[in-house]
Design an enzyme around this catalytic site. Structure first.
Site, PDB file in Angstrom:
ATOM      1  N   ARG A   1      46.901  31.653  41.824  1.00 54.10           N
ATOM      2  CA  ARG A   1      48.128  32.441  41.921  1.00 54.10           C
ATOM      3  C   ARG A   1      49.296  31.569  42.365  1.00 54.10           C
ATOM      4  NH1 ARG A   1      45.239  37.617  44.116  1.00 54.10           N
ATOM      5  NH2 ARG A   1      44.514  36.000  45.502  1.00 54.10           N
TER       6      ARG A   1
ATOM      7  N   LYS B   1      30.466  39.588  40.217  1.00 52.03           N
ATOM      8  CA  LYS B   1      29.489  40.686  40.041  1.00 52.03           C
ATOM      9  C   LYS B   1      30.160  41.965  39.578  1.00 52.03           C
ATOM     10  CE  LYS B   1      30.293  39.690  44.113  1.00 52.03           C
ATOM     11  NZ  LYS B   1      30.024  38.927  45.311  1.00 52.03           N
TER      12      LYS B   1
ATOM     13  N   GLU C   1      24.381  33.164  37.580  1.00 50.81           N
ATOM     14  CA  GLU C   1      23.458  33.053  38.721  1.00 50.81           C
ATOM     15  C   GLU C   1      24.114  33.450  40.034  1.00 50.81           C
ATOM     16  OE1 GLU C   1      19.935  31.922  38.800  1.00 50.81           O
ATOM     17  OE2 GLU C   1      20.408  33.025  40.610  1.00 50.81           O
TER      18      GLU C   1
ATOM     19  N   VAL D   1      24.686  37.437  42.092  1.00 49.83           N
ATOM     20  CA  VAL D   1      23.842  38.162  43.044  1.00 49.83           C
ATOM     21  C   VAL D   1      23.225  37.181  44.025  1.00 49.83           C
ATOM     22  CG1 VAL D   1      21.942  39.797  43.328  1.00 49.83           C
ATOM     23  CG2 VAL D   1      23.255  39.789  41.202  1.00 49.83           C
TER      24      VAL D   1
ATOM     25  N   GLY E   1      24.429  35.000  46.076  1.00 47.07           N
ATOM     26  CA  GLY E   1      25.064  33.678  46.220  1.00 47.07           C
ATOM     27  C   GLY E   1      24.179  32.493  45.892  1.00 47.07           C
TER      28      GLY E   1
ATOM     29  N   GLY F   1      34.398  36.459  60.493  1.00 44.57           N
ATOM     30  CA  GLY F   1      34.644  36.161  59.081  1.00 44.57           C
ATOM     31  C   GLY F   1      33.539  36.666  58.159  1.00 44.57           C
TER      32      GLY F   1
ATOM     33  N   ASP G   1      29.733  46.762  46.518  1.00 47.60           N
ATOM     34  CA  ASP G   1      29.284  45.401  46.224  1.00 47.60           C
ATOM     35  C   ASP G   1      27.779  45.397  45.924  1.00 47.60           C
ATOM     36  OD1 ASP G   1      29.693  42.292  46.598  1.00 47.60           O
ATOM     37  OD2 ASP G   1      27.993  42.827  47.877  1.00 47.60           O
TER      38      ASP G   1
ATOM     39  N   LYS H   1      25.521  44.587  42.328  1.00 44.22           N
ATOM     40  CA  LYS H   1      24.387  43.650  42.268  1.00 44.22           C
ATOM     41  C   LYS H   1      23.110  44.377  41.849  1.00 44.22           C
ATOM     42  CE  LYS H   1      26.508  40.729  45.785  1.00 44.22           C
ATOM     43  NZ  LYS H   1      26.647  40.566  47.240  1.00 44.22           N
TER      44      LYS H   1
ATOM     45  N   GLY I   1      29.102  32.688  50.930  1.00 45.09           N
ATOM     46  CA  GLY I   1      29.629  31.455  51.504  1.00 45.09           C
ATOM     47  C   GLY I   1      29.911  30.483  50.376  1.00 45.09           C
TER      48      GLY I   1
HETATM   49  N1  LIG Z   1      32.967  34.140  48.697  1.00 49.19           N
HETATM   50  C1  LIG Z   1      31.662  34.216  48.489  1.00 49.19           C
HETATM   51  O1  LIG Z   1      30.864  33.916  49.376  1.00 49.19           O
HETATM   52  C2  LIG Z   1      31.121  34.675  47.153  1.00 49.19           C
HETATM   53  C3  LIG Z   1      29.732  34.659  46.931  1.00 49.19           C
HETATM   54  C4  LIG Z   1      29.239  35.056  45.686  1.00 49.19           C
HETATM   55  C5  LIG Z   1      30.116  35.460  44.704  1.00 49.19           C
HETATM   56  N2  LIG Z   1      31.455  35.485  44.955  1.00 49.19           N
HETATM   57  C6  LIG Z   1      32.352  35.899  43.877  1.00 49.19           C
HETATM   58  O2  LIG Z   1      33.098  34.767  43.461  1.00 49.19           O
HETATM   59  C7  LIG Z   1      34.388  35.163  43.026  1.00 49.19           C
HETATM   60  C8  LIG Z   1      35.439  34.395  43.818  1.00 49.19           C
HETATM   61  O3  LIG Z   1      35.311  34.682  45.185  1.00 49.19           O
HETATM   62  P1  LIG Z   1      36.125  33.891  46.314  1.00 49.19           P
HETATM   63  O4  LIG Z   1      35.557  34.346  47.608  1.00 49.19           O
HETATM   64  O5  LIG Z   1      36.147  32.441  46.012  1.00 49.19           O
HETATM   65  O6  LIG Z   1      37.576  34.519  46.105  1.00 49.19           O
HETATM   66  P2  LIG Z   1      38.979  33.989  46.725  1.00 49.19           P
HETATM   67  O7  LIG Z   1      38.725  33.073  47.840  1.00 49.19           O
HETATM   68  O8  LIG Z   1      39.812  35.195  46.937  1.00 49.19           O
HETATM   69  O9  LIG Z   1      39.598  33.149  45.523  1.00 49.19           O
HETATM   70  C9  LIG Z   1      40.161  33.718  44.365  1.00 49.19           C
HETATM   71  C10 LIG Z   1      40.889  32.632  43.599  1.00 49.19           C
HETATM   72  O10 LIG Z   1      41.375  33.176  42.364  1.00 49.19           O
HETATM   73  C11 LIG Z   1      42.791  32.974  42.262  1.00 49.19           C
HETATM   74  N3  LIG Z   1      43.331  34.157  41.590  1.00 49.19           N
HETATM   75  C12 LIG Z   1      43.115  35.459  41.911  1.00 49.19           C
HETATM   76  N4  LIG Z   1      43.781  36.262  41.064  1.00 49.19           N
HETATM   77  C13 LIG Z   1      44.421  35.461  40.207  1.00 49.19           C
HETATM   78  C14 LIG Z   1      45.300  35.694  39.101  1.00 49.19           C
HETATM   79  N5  LIG Z   1      45.617  36.930  38.716  1.00 49.19           N
HETATM   80  N6  LIG Z   1      45.780  34.619  38.439  1.00 49.19           N
HETATM   81  C15 LIG Z   1      45.470  33.363  38.808  1.00 49.19           C
HETATM   82  N7  LIG Z   1      44.641  33.077  39.848  1.00 49.19           N
HETATM   83  C16 LIG Z   1      44.141  34.120  40.531  1.00 49.19           C
HETATM   84  C17 LIG Z   1      43.288  32.795  43.679  1.00 49.19           C
HETATM   85  O11 LIG Z   1      44.500  32.018  43.672  1.00 49.19           O
HETATM   86  P3  LIG Z   1      45.213  31.552  45.060  1.00 49.19           P
HETATM   87  O12 LIG Z   1      44.296  30.509  45.628  1.00 49.19           O
HETATM   88  O13 LIG Z   1      46.511  30.968  44.657  1.00 49.19           O
HETATM   89  O14 LIG Z   1      45.313  32.777  45.900  1.00 49.19           O
HETATM   90  C18 LIG Z   1      42.115  32.065  44.323  1.00 49.19           C
HETATM   91  O15 LIG Z   1      42.199  30.691  44.089  1.00 49.19           O
HETATM   92  C19 LIG Z   1      34.432  36.680  43.206  1.00 49.19           C
HETATM   93  O16 LIG Z   1      34.075  37.294  41.997  1.00 49.19           O
HETATM   94  C20 LIG Z   1      33.374  36.939  44.252  1.00 49.19           C
HETATM   95  O17 LIG Z   1      32.825  38.243  44.154  1.00 49.19           O
HETATM   96  C21 LIG Z   1      31.969  35.090  46.141  1.00 49.19           C
END
Ligand SMILES: NC(=O)c1ccc[n+]([C@@H]2O[C@H](COP(=O)([O-])OP(=O)(O)OC[C@H]3O[C@@H](n4cnc5c(N)ncnc54)[C@H](OP(=O)(O)O)[C@@H]3O)[C@@H](O)[C@H]2O)c1
Length: 428
Positions: free
Chosen positions: A46, A106, A130, A133, A135, A188, A202, A206, A303
């Site tokens: 973004r 997911k 992968e 679900v 992580g 966190g 969520d 899954k 994570g």
């Molecule tokens: N976090 C976890 O532990 C985890 C585990 C398993 C799966 N997931 C999945 O992995 C995915 C990402 O999770 P995350 O925790 O990494 O999310 P996050 O930290 O919120 O990161 C989202 C990223 O996408 C960018 N973004 C969002 N909307 C956008 C748009 N409209 N245009 C361009 N860029 C956009 C954001 O840009 P900015 O950086 O500029 O804000 C950011 O870099 C999700 O689907 C989540 O369910 C996460």
């Protein structure tokens, strides 16, 4: 054949930045093991001008995600932005143009999986998921590639770390839900808006993905019956403990009379069940089958670092398919089983009732269960003066019958309140 694969990223947040770090740190190992070198060409975020702690040359960031998908050099798109819009259109357009996609999303997969796989099959591209679900726990690939010879009968999962952490604090420290949530937010483990986790959205996403793979059929997020953990009280946790159970938010997927029953709700499980030992924010999925017996996958369900390992594993698979010019794995997601209506689903139940403490009450209460053919397994009564607490555990019974029993109980004069009803899983 080329060993260099150009990759585009959609998103560079918690997971995306961990993936970029891993690709950089383990660059040589990855090449040795896979024969692929990954070049990160473009990363959509973004705010492209924000300083980020990721090892990529400047100028690779853009705020135009379509430009990543449309870049003709990009062969693999890694979608780590989350949400449905605009991720759905971007992933669809990448797949339709024959690009491989790796995603951790997911929500997108559970809502639009069939459409995405159709697009992938149409162009010979592949969709790898992968990380959607649990992580860092290898789970999707074992379900697809290692277990197709088994007829899985039941899958029980703890697939949401936030709620597991909260229930664990309530159990271990005897604190109330609200206090446990505050602590999870401070550490966190819970987001500032924790609705998605607490209400089971969520876990339901899954659950849909896991059920689709386990039973080779189409299950989407809306098919999953869902209850969150906000109503679990310290009294439930305490009675669970006294009776030899632990309360967990469970994702349940099972075959009942040829139907797929899918649900997410808090449940008591016996203390000696392997899932009872899943503490803190860990995840685990327990699978049952006639040949394999009982099988459990356990590890860090979220994570950046653990999830990045799963994403890079998929990226390597996708990279190899690209360099070898082979089509991606397709998953048909056809409807092969009916989704069982909630009223017909079966489980055991725990009920906590406030009743008037006088002779004959127990018989009246037991009568209400008998009227609906719900059989009682055990009863525990505790007097508190004029009133008494009555705890009942039933044998496996039908949801509809249990609901009718509760309605009758609420009309009984000596029943002051039906304080809680929780399902009991993993016992019968
Ligand atoms: N976090 C976890 O532990 C985890 C585990 C398993 C799966 N997931 C999945 O992995 C995915 C990402 O999770 P995350 O925790 O990494 O999310 P996050 O930290 O919120 O990161 C989202 C990223 O996408 C960018 N973004 C969002 N909307 C956008 C748009 N409209 N245009 C361009 N860029 C956009 C954001 O840009 P900015 O950086 O500029 O804000 C950011 O870099 C999700 O689907 C989540 O369910 C996460």
């Amino acid at each position: 054949v080329t060993d260099s694969v150009d990759v585009g990223f959609l998103g560079c947040g918690t997971v995306g930045s961990a993936v970029l770090r891993l690709l950089d740190e383990h660059r040589d190992d990855i090449f040795e093991r896979s024969g692929c070198r990954f070049e990160v060409r473009r990363i959509a975020v973004r705010e492209p001008d924000r300083t980020r702690d990721v090892p990529v040359p400047p100028g690779r960031f853009t705020d135009d995600p379509a430009s990543v998908v449309e870049d003709p050099e990009v062969r693999v798109v890694v979608e780590l932005m989350g949400g449905v819009d605009p991720a759905r259109d971007l992933v669809l357009s990448a797949l339709r143009s024959g690009k491989r996609v790796v995603t951790a999303n997911k929500e997108l997969l559970a809502k639009h999986g069939p459409e995405l796989f159709q697009a992938a099959a149409g162009s010979g591209a592949g969709l790898h998921f992968e990380a959607t679900v649990a992580g860092g726990v290898p789970l999707i690939r074992p379900l697809i590639e290692s277990l197709p010879a088994e007829r899985i009968t039941r899958l029980l999962g703890i697939v949401n770390g936030t709620t597991n952490y909260i229930l664990d604090r309530m159990t271990e420290d005897g604190i109330a839900f609200a206090d446990a949530l505050t602590e999870a937010q401070r550490l966190g483990y819970a987001e500032s808006d924790p609705t998605d986790d607490l209400e089971g959205f969520d876990a339901a996403a899954k659950c849909a993905i896991l059920a689709s793979l386990a039973f080779d059929t189409r299950v989407v997020a809306d098919d999953v019956y869902r209850e969150g953990i906000a109503r679990v009280s310290p009294a439930d946790i305490e009675f669970a403990d006294r009776l030899g159970y632990v309360v967990k938010l469970l994702a349940v997927a099972e075959l009942e009379d040829g139907d797929v029953a899918v649900r997410v709700h808090p449940a008591m499980i016996p203390r000696d069940h392997p899932l009872a030992a899943v503490r803190d924010a860990f995840n685990a999925v327990f699978v049952d089958g006639p040949n394999i017996g009982e099988l459990m996958f356990y590890g860090r369900g979220a994570g950046g670092a653990p999830t990045a390992v799963a994403v890079v594993g998929d990226l390597i698979t996708a990279g190899r398919l690209v360099t070898e010019g082979r089509p991606g794995l397709t998953f048909t997601w056809e409807v092969r089983h009916r989704i069982r209506p909630m009223d017909l689903m079966e489980s055991q139940f725990y009920l906590l009732l406030d009743v008037v403490d006088r002779p004959g009450v127990l018989a009246q209460v037991a009568g209400a269960f008998g009227d609906h053919r719900v059989s009682i397994k055990s009863v525990w009564q505790e007097g508190t003066g004029d009133d008494a607490l009555l705890v009942l555990i039933t044998h496996r019974a039908n949801e509809g019958a249990l609901r009718a029993t509760v309605e009758d109980l609420e009309r009984l004069e000596p029943v002051l309140e039906v304080r809680s009803v929780l399902r009991v899983e993993g016992e019968e």
